[in-house]
Design a protein around this motif. Sequence first.
Motif, PDB file in Angstrom:
ATOM      1  N   TYR A   1     -10.786 -19.231 -17.272  1.00  0.00           N
ATOM      2  CA  TYR A   1     -10.541 -20.201 -17.349  1.00  0.00           C
ATOM      3  C   TYR A   1     -10.206 -20.977 -19.256  1.00  0.00           C
ATOM      4  CZ  TYR A   1     -11.114 -25.639 -17.590  1.00  0.00           C
ATOM      5  OH  TYR A   1     -11.036 -26.585 -17.786  1.00  0.00           O
ATOM      6  N   ALA A   2     -11.383 -20.107 -19.771  1.00  0.00           N
ATOM      7  CA  ALA A   2     -12.306 -20.781 -21.321  1.00  0.00           C
ATOM      8  C   ALA A   2     -11.695 -19.352 -21.971  1.00  0.00           C
ATOM      9  CB  ALA A   2     -13.507 -20.564 -20.962  1.00  0.00           C
ATOM     10  N   SER A   3     -11.055 -18.065 -21.543  1.00  0.00           N
ATOM     11  CA  SER A   3     -10.462 -17.421 -22.682  1.00  0.00           C
ATOM     12  C   SER A   3      -9.662 -17.788 -23.641  1.00  0.00           C
ATOM     13  CB  SER A   3      -9.859 -16.515 -22.173  1.00  0.00           C
ATOM     14  OG  SER A   3      -9.799 -15.989 -21.651  1.00  0.00           O
ATOM     15  N   HIS A   4      -8.491 -17.564 -24.365  1.00  0.00           N
ATOM     16  CA  HIS A   4      -7.732 -18.257 -25.231  1.00  0.00           C
ATOM     17  C   HIS A   4      -6.576 -17.058 -25.045  1.00  0.00           C
ATOM     18  CE1 HIS A   4     -10.773 -20.041 -27.298  1.00  0.00           C
ATOM     19  NE2 HIS A   4      -9.619 -21.138 -27.056  1.00  0.00           N
ATOM     20  N   CYS A   5      -6.969 -16.307 -24.371  1.00  0.00           N
ATOM     21  CA  CYS A   5      -5.602 -14.789 -24.819  1.00  0.00           C
ATOM     22  C   CYS A   5      -5.642 -13.462 -23.692  1.00  0.00           C
ATOM     23  CB  CYS A   5      -5.227 -14.206 -26.048  1.00  0.00           C
ATOM     24  SG  CYS A   5      -3.659 -12.757 -25.880  1.00  0.00           S
ATOM     25  N   LEU A   6      -5.267 -12.850 -22.577  1.00  0.00           N
ATOM     26  CA  LEU A   6      -5.458 -12.225 -22.115  1.00  0.00           C
ATOM     27  C   LEU A   6      -5.109 -10.099 -22.689  1.00  0.00           C
ATOM     28  CD1 LEU A   6      -6.454 -10.824 -19.389  1.00  0.00           C
ATOM     29  CD2 LEU A   6      -4.528 -10.881 -18.309  1.00  0.00           C
ATOM     30  N   LEU A   7      -5.576  -9.921 -22.471  1.00  0.00           N
ATOM     31  CA  LEU A   7      -4.546  -8.007 -22.723  1.00  0.00           C
ATOM     32  C   LEU A   7      -4.612  -6.780 -21.863  1.00  0.00           C
ATOM     33  CD1 LEU A   7      -7.020  -7.996 -26.767  1.00  0.00           C
ATOM     34  CD2 LEU A   7      -5.058  -9.231 -26.507  1.00  0.00           C
ATOM     35  N   TYR A   8      -4.455  -6.453 -21.918  1.00  0.00           N
ATOM     36  CA  TYR A   8      -4.010  -5.798 -20.078  1.00  0.00           C
ATOM     37  C   TYR A   8      -3.522  -4.408 -21.019  1.00  0.00           C
ATOM     38  CZ  TYR A   8      -3.304  -4.317 -15.939  1.00  0.00           C
ATOM     39  OH  TYR A   8      -3.763  -3.423 -14.586  1.00  0.00           O
ATOM     40  N   THR A   9      -4.453  -3.583 -21.029  1.00  0.00           N
ATOM     41  CA  THR A   9      -3.514  -1.888 -22.351  1.00  0.00           C
ATOM     42  C   THR A   9      -3.407  -0.930 -21.443  1.00  0.00           C
ATOM     43  OG1 THR A   9      -7.069  -1.649 -22.175  1.00  0.00           O
ATOM     44  CG2 THR A   9      -6.140  -2.814 -24.466  1.00  0.00           C
ATOM     45  N   PRO A  10      -3.474  -0.702 -19.976  1.00  0.00           N
ATOM     46  CA  PRO A  10      -3.422   1.107 -19.777  1.00  0.00           C
ATOM     47  C   PRO A  10      -1.962   0.959 -19.646  1.00  0.00           C
ATOM     48  CG  PRO A  10      -4.690  -0.870 -17.594  1.00  0.00           C
ATOM     49  CD  PRO A  10      -4.152  -2.020 -19.236  1.00  0.00           C
ATOM     50  N   ALA A  11      -1.925   1.478 -19.128  1.00  0.00           N
ATOM     51  CA  ALA A  11      -0.300   1.857 -20.174  1.00  0.00           C
ATOM     52  C   ALA A  11       0.353   2.776 -18.285  1.00  0.00           C
ATOM     53  CB  ALA A  11      -0.336   4.072 -20.911  1.00  0.00           C
ATOM     54  N   ASN A  12       1.961   2.136 -17.916  1.00  0.00           N
ATOM     55  CA  ASN A  12       2.529   3.105 -17.149  1.00  0.00           C
ATOM     56  C   ASN A  12       1.384   2.387 -15.420  1.00  0.00           C
ATOM     57  OD1 ASN A  12       4.778   4.100 -18.161  1.00  0.00           O
ATOM     58  ND2 ASN A  12       3.403   6.016 -18.620  1.00  0.00           N
ATOM     59  N   GLU A  13       0.897   1.563 -15.973  1.00  0.00           N
ATOM     60  CA  GLU A  13      -0.317   0.771 -15.096  1.00  0.00           C
ATOM     61  C   GLU A  13       1.125   0.415 -13.545  1.00  0.00           C
ATOM     62  OE1 GLU A  13      -3.795  -0.919 -13.244  1.00  0.00           O
ATOM     63  OE2 GLU A  13      -2.793   1.131 -14.611  1.00  0.00           O
ATOM     64  N   HIS A  14       0.622   0.689 -12.125  1.00  0.00           N
ATOM     65  CA  HIS A  14       1.986   1.043 -11.666  1.00  0.00           C
ATOM     66  C   HIS A  14       2.242  -0.430 -10.877  1.00  0.00           C
ATOM     67  CE1 HIS A  14      -2.024   3.013 -10.530  1.00  0.00           C
ATOM     68  NE2 HIS A  14      -1.287   4.109 -11.262  1.00  0.00           N
ATOM     69  N   PHE A  15       1.157  -1.182 -10.865  1.00  0.00           N
ATOM     70  CA  PHE A  15       1.299  -3.118 -11.309  1.00  0.00           C
ATOM     71  C   PHE A  15       0.963  -3.569 -11.678  1.00  0.00           C
ATOM     72  CE2 PHE A  15       1.245  -6.901  -9.374  1.00  0.00           C
ATOM     73  CZ  PHE A  15       2.553  -7.804  -9.552  1.00  0.00           C
ATOM     74  N   GLY A  16      -0.682  -4.182 -11.628  1.00  0.00           N
ATOM     75  CA  GLY A  16      -1.635  -4.717 -12.397  1.00  0.00           C
ATOM     76  C   GLY A  16      -1.588  -6.133 -12.113  1.00  0.00           C
ATOM     77  N   ILE A  17      -2.385  -6.299 -11.045  1.00  0.00           N
ATOM     78  CA  ILE A  17      -2.830  -7.869 -10.726  1.00  0.00           C
ATOM     79  C   ILE A  17      -3.198  -8.739 -11.845  1.00  0.00           C
ATOM     80  CG2 ILE A  17      -5.570  -7.900 -10.206  1.00  0.00           C
ATOM     81  CD1 ILE A  17      -2.215  -9.120  -8.217  1.00  0.00           C
ATOM     82  N   VAL A  18      -4.325  -8.203 -13.706  1.00  0.00           N
ATOM     83  CA  VAL A  18      -4.618  -8.533 -13.979  1.00  0.00           C
ATOM     84  C   VAL A  18      -3.853  -9.687 -14.809  1.00  0.00           C
ATOM     85  CG1 VAL A  18      -6.057  -9.143 -15.472  1.00  0.00           C
ATOM     86  CG2 VAL A  18      -6.822  -7.526 -13.922  1.00  0.00           C
ATOM     87  N   PRO A  19      -2.487  -9.061 -15.097  1.00  0.00           N
ATOM     88  CA  PRO A  19      -1.628 -10.699 -16.042  1.00  0.00           C
ATOM     89  C   PRO A  19      -1.338 -11.353 -14.925  1.00  0.00           C
ATOM     90  CG  PRO A  19      -0.774  -8.067 -16.325  1.00  0.00           C
ATOM     91  CD  PRO A  19      -2.205  -7.893 -15.187  1.00  0.00           C
ATOM     92  N   LEU A  20      -1.492 -10.943 -13.446  1.00  0.00           N
ATOM     93  CA  LEU A  20      -0.631 -11.880 -13.178  1.00  0.00           C
ATOM     94  C   LEU A  20      -1.897 -13.436 -13.073  1.00  0.00           C
ATOM     95  CD1 LEU A  20       1.168 -11.536  -9.458  1.00  0.00           C
ATOM     96  CD2 LEU A  20       2.038 -12.320 -11.638  1.00  0.00           C
ATOM     97  N   GLU A  21      -3.088 -12.637 -12.991  1.00  0.00           N
ATOM     98  CA  GLU A  21      -3.968 -13.938 -13.006  1.00  0.00           C
ATOM     99  C   GLU A  21      -4.491 -14.478 -13.836  1.00  0.00           C
ATOM    100  OE1 GLU A  21      -7.230 -10.873  -9.843  1.00  0.00           O
ATOM    101  OE2 GLU A  21      -7.823 -10.783 -11.845  1.00  0.00           O
ATOM    102  N   GLY A  22      -4.138 -13.669 -14.565  1.00  0.00           N
ATOM    103  CA  GLY A  22      -4.287 -14.317 -16.529  1.00  0.00           C
ATOM    104  C   GLY A  22      -3.039 -15.417 -16.769  1.00  0.00           C
ATOM    105  N   MET A  23      -1.779 -15.058 -16.157  1.00  0.00           N
ATOM    106  CA  MET A  23      -1.079 -16.358 -16.330  1.00  0.00           C
ATOM    107  C   MET A  23      -1.183 -17.376 -14.986  1.00  0.00           C
ATOM    108  SD  MET A  23       2.958 -14.100 -16.327  1.00  0.00           S
ATOM    109  CE  MET A  23       2.620 -13.032 -15.191  1.00  0.00           C
ATOM    110  N   TYR A  24      -1.431 -17.025 -14.067  1.00  0.00           N
ATOM    111  CA  TYR A  24      -1.719 -18.410 -13.387  1.00  0.00           C
ATOM    112  C   TYR A  24      -2.909 -19.727 -14.236  1.00  0.00           C
ATOM    113  CZ  TYR A  24      -2.099 -20.913  -9.086  1.00  0.00           C
ATOM    114  OH  TYR A  24      -1.893 -22.244  -8.377  1.00  0.00           O
TER     115      TYR A  24
END
Length: 421
Positions: free
Chosen positions: A311-334
Amino acid sequence: MVRVLFLHPDLGIGGAERLVVDAALALKERGHDVSFLTNHHDSSHCFKETADGTFPVQVVGDWLPRQLFGRFYALCAYIRMLYAAVYASFFMPQRHEVQLVVCDLISVCIPVLRLAPHKPRVLFYCHFPDQLLSQREGALKRLYRAPINWLEERTIGLADKVLVNSKFTLRVFQDTFRHLSTAPDVLYPSLHTQYFDKMSAKLEQRAALLDDEPLHARVPRNSFVYLDINRFERKKNHALALQSLRLLGNMLPALDFKRCWLIIAGGYDTRCVENVEHYAELEALTEQLELQDNVVLLQSPTDEEKCRLLYASHCLLYTPANEHFGIVPLEGMYFCKPVVALNSGGPTETVVHSSTGFLCEQQEKSFGGAMYQLFRDEALRVKMGDLGHKRVQQKFSFEAFADRLSQIVEELVPTSSKKHK
């Protein structure tokens, strides 16, 4: 109503655990009876739905070793899951009520489940082929893995239905398991958005009462916060975030960079040697890069803490390569945050480049450049955040996920078998 048992190795706080918990919530909301059977469950290191009574959770086989002489983790995990499968099939008091078993990560339990007298259907969710997650370490390791890899393919083929989490995983699955005749279906993970909506409303009320509350004790008010959420494992590539932050510091004036903070929040389990080792490695790298005044390493945040960070951050970084799906980017976008991720794997199906964030090459110049652009351009940051929120609502809604999963479950269990015994 279908009685569903989720059979999962360790109900911790990883991405696979978040998926099975969300799947359980989806089925429960659609009127199915859901419970968990696992080898390990620590109520202080798990998602709250598995500890607050939302689901019955039974633990079996935790006395079995997780490793032998610092090795043989896969073999021990297989033995532990076989033990759980035998218990579920022949000794669990309520076993005759179970109509469908959902298992993931370890497929060796499937043949045992197929031998159960009450004949439950079996649904296997493949996050990624296990054999590809094992690092190659020479001839002895290959010899050790050979029968395990063979078992993985043969046992997955015994499931009544197989699902994968992305089109990327589907392609890898088909390239890896060439002897399987049927292709899995893709079921994208989703978010339990009702929970996030409630947390957002609570955080907005809190923000109104506590103006400019610091995000963390070490992070000054009015800082610009980059957030990196992932377990403390080397494959999650947190080092890229640190190296990119160092490059950002070389690009910005000193006063601007003083405002920039990176919070790496990850699952941390003292039983996992890699968690302990890699956390120490990241501390050392932070000092080497002279970023002690710009970085916080946060161990195992609770669900509420994670929501506040998003909620309070400004930008989400997602660093794994070839991640199978990755739920965290969805959480950040939501949470209306632009996402900076690597241009590989599952994030290429969730993040839209230059629209909801940036898909970058695996180098600090590319990653750091995106971080710089988002720091400098507030209008772009807000626009990307809004588009990301809408994308999750349109493409990855929890309602669509729940409807599809419930449909699959009802197709697997014949109508005649749903009657109460």
